[in-house]
Design an enzyme around this catalytic site. Structure first.
Site, PDB file in Angstrom:
ATOM      1  N   GLY A 291      -7.679  -6.450  -7.046  1.00 32.36           N
ATOM      2  CA  GLY A 291      -9.123  -6.631  -6.934  1.00 32.36           C
ATOM      3  C   GLY A 291      -9.925  -5.492  -7.544  1.00 32.36           C
ATOM      4  N   SER A 292     -10.998  -5.111  -6.867  1.00 27.35           N
ATOM      5  CA  SER A 292     -11.950  -4.142  -7.420  1.00 27.35           C
ATOM      6  C   SER A 292     -11.373  -2.746  -7.616  1.00 27.35           C
ATOM      7  CB  SER A 292     -13.174  -4.057  -6.503  1.00 27.35           C
ATOM      8  OG  SER A 292     -13.884  -5.282  -6.498  1.00 27.35           O
TER       9      SER A 292
END
Length: 581
Positions: A291-292
């Site tokens: 993810g981020s």
């Protein structure tokens, strides 16, 4: 009449005399033959029936943490075995034997009768020497003892996933015990003894070869920090009703893993009710989409290209954009952001624009260089390398989703390794689970200036208002990091709607980095609906890394400015009425 017979048959007396002499000669010859010509043969067969070589068990090597604290030791125990053929003659005392052994009498009787035609069976293994002696005092025919060693783990469940365990014969089964089994395994010795036909010891003759104990293994783990990680993870699972969690801390300069904790865990000293799912070292076995936490590397790609600077602006309006058939969205419409703001606000649109501008091949190369989807070289049993896809033709949507951490999979150890590259001025060193006596050679994979710029951006995520990782702050230290919240992949494809992984990856202290770490909380289910990485995983990072920095005597770099001292009062007597005090 007798004289007549002797005169008539004189050969009979001679025959008897000859027979006596011949037998005496044969006996004499046999005595000479046995004592001179067949001596070695007979002695060998005699020894084979009385001389035995008994194995001298060898200590398995000691496993310690980096400071010499024991993580796995071998303790001497006694194993009792029996000869069922002999025990059949002691049937009246089977109950007494079972009582002293501490086993069920009927079960013992069934086992002896089932093995009645054999000459060996275990009665009980792993007894203390004191317990074994009490059984031998019964003086039962067919009961014998031998020394063995059993593995004991002083740290228990705190370091279980890293250290692993052995079986009853001290053979490595999991973890470091399995990976370094040959190194830890000792070489048994031999002792020559004399025994009677029933196997009882008559005389201890000599030691043929001494046992050689296994070699000591010093791990990179710091047990003090490992305990902090273990405790914080366990509390996080309780607080957020989570399914599982893992945490990895790495020394950014040496690549040594200082802590590798997982929840749920197990007690290697008592595996009677062991849940197999608790045995997984999730830090190395479980893969997930990061993810981020990948966004800093997309930004690093932009800075490294020279086309972007920290102050370069990116237009993220109106908060969403179409890439092929996919719509990329931000949580809010952040408007126009500089590159630092893209990281601070965790803008999907900001990193997608950078990645589409520079191309998927370049993004792939950047992620590969920092170790994602690559073998860590730890050699840990069952470790996975994740997946970093390299498409023959990169479509915009593939580049876009990879820029914010989807479409690839990593382990917690790989992600911590990648952040260690940022903290080590763009240089990578191999990960190690063993304590290193000298610093390994580093390989530069990123411009040092770019790595430092990204670190400064990560600091804004934690230390500045409006950052998503403010709960990872550590009093006295500058901390940088990135939060991540990803949907879990569904078994049948696609994503689970209400199942998440909460992530935080960070570095501390920012001014002179020493530790890089990653926290992964699997399926948090908090009462108030908070499942974001900044809320769930970031506090664990701050708590554990803060304690680790203090234990390692790392100088604080974010202390408040000292207050101005008040001016000293003049050394004068106060004036009073009449000139008196």
């Amino acid at each position: 009449m007798s004289r007549l017979s002797e005169a008539r048959y004189p050969w009979r007396f001679g025959l008897v005399c000859f027979a006596v002499v011949a037998m005496a000669g044969a006996i004499g010859w046999r005595i000479v033959d046995l004592h001179i010509f067949d001596r070695e043969f007979l002695q060998a067969h005699g020894d084979a029936r009385s001389v035995r070589h008994v194995t001298i068990p060898a200590h398995r090597g000691l496993i310690t943490d980096r400071n010499g604290e024991p993580l796995a030791v071998s303790t001497q125990l006694m194993t009792l075995w029996g000869n069922p053929q002999e025990l059949m003659g002691e049937k009246a005392r089977w109950g007494e034997l079972a009582s002293t052994l501490g086993v069920d009498g009927q079960e013992l009787a069934k086992r002896i009768e089932a093995n009645g035609k054999r000459s060996f069976m275990y009665l009980r293994r792993g007894l203390s020497p004191e317990q074994g002696v009490e059984v031998l005092k019964l003086n039962l025919s067919g009961v014998y003892a031998r020394d063995e060693f059993r593995r004991f783990y002083p740290a228990g469940e705190v370091a279980a996933h890293v250290v692993g365990f052995t079986n009853v014969d001290e053979q490595g089964q999991e973890g470091v015990e399995l990976a370094f089994d040959e190194w830890l395994r000792g070489v048994p010795g031999k002792r020559q003894v004399l025994k009677d036909r029933r196997g009882k010891l008559i005389k201890d003759v000599q030691v043929v070869s001494n046992a050689r104990r296994g070699r000591t293994l010093a791990l990179s783990i710091d047990l003090r920090i490992q305990y902090l990680a273990h405790r914080a993870l366990r509390q996080a699972l309780i607080d957020f009703d989570a399914k599982a969690g893992s945490m990895v801390l790495v020394d950014v300069h040496t690549g040594e893993i200082l802590a590798m904790a997982n929840q749920p865990t197990y007690n290697p000293n008592n595996r009677s009710n062991l849940d197999p799912s608790a045995m997984r070292n999730r830090s190395l076995v479980d893969v997930f989409e990061p993810g981020s936490t990948v966004k800093p590397f997309t930004v690093a790609l932009g800075l490294n290209s020279g086309k972007y600077l920290p102050e370069t602006v990116v237009d993220t309006r109106p908060g969403y954009m179409s890439v092929g058939r996919k719509t990329v969205r931000d949580v809010h419409n952040y408007g126009v952001l500089d590159i630092t703001g893209v990281i601070k606000k965790s803008s999907n649109i900001g990193v997608v624009r950078i990645a589409l501008d520079l191309g998927g091949e370049n993004l792939y190369a950047m992620l590969q260089q920092v170790g994602m989807g690559q073998d860590t070289g730890l050699g840990f049993p069952g470790e996975r390398v994740g997946n970093l896809p390299n498409f023959r033709v990169w479509k915009p949507v593939e580049t876009a989703v990879m820029s914010y951490g989807y479409g690839l999979s990593v382990t917690a150890a790989q992600l911590a390794h990648a952040y260690a590259v940022l903290a080590n001025e763009g240089k990578t060193v191999p990960l190690s689970l063993l304590r290193l006596d000298q610093k390994p050679e580093a390989v530069g994979v990123m411009d040092p200036a770019v790595a430092n710029q990204v670190l400064s951006m990560l600091r804004t995520v934690v230390d500045e208002d409006g950052g998503t990782g403010s709960r990872a702050r550590i009093p006295g230290y500058q901390v940088g990091g990135k939060t991540g919240t990803v949907h879990k992949v569904a078994a049948g494809g696609g994503y689970e709607e209400k199942k998440y992984r909460s992530l935080f990856a960070g570095v501390a202290p920012i001014s002179k980095p020493r530790i890089a770490g990653v926290v992964v909380i699997d399926e948090p289910r908090p009462k108030f609906g908070e499942y974001y990485g900044g809320f769930v995983a970031a506090p664990v990072f701050g708590q554990v890394v803060g304690g680790a920095l203090r234990l390692m005597n790392v100088t604080p770099d974010n202390l408040p400015a000292p207050e101005a001292k008040p001016e000293k009062l003049a050394n004068k007597a106060p004036a009073t009425a009449g000139g008196r005090i």
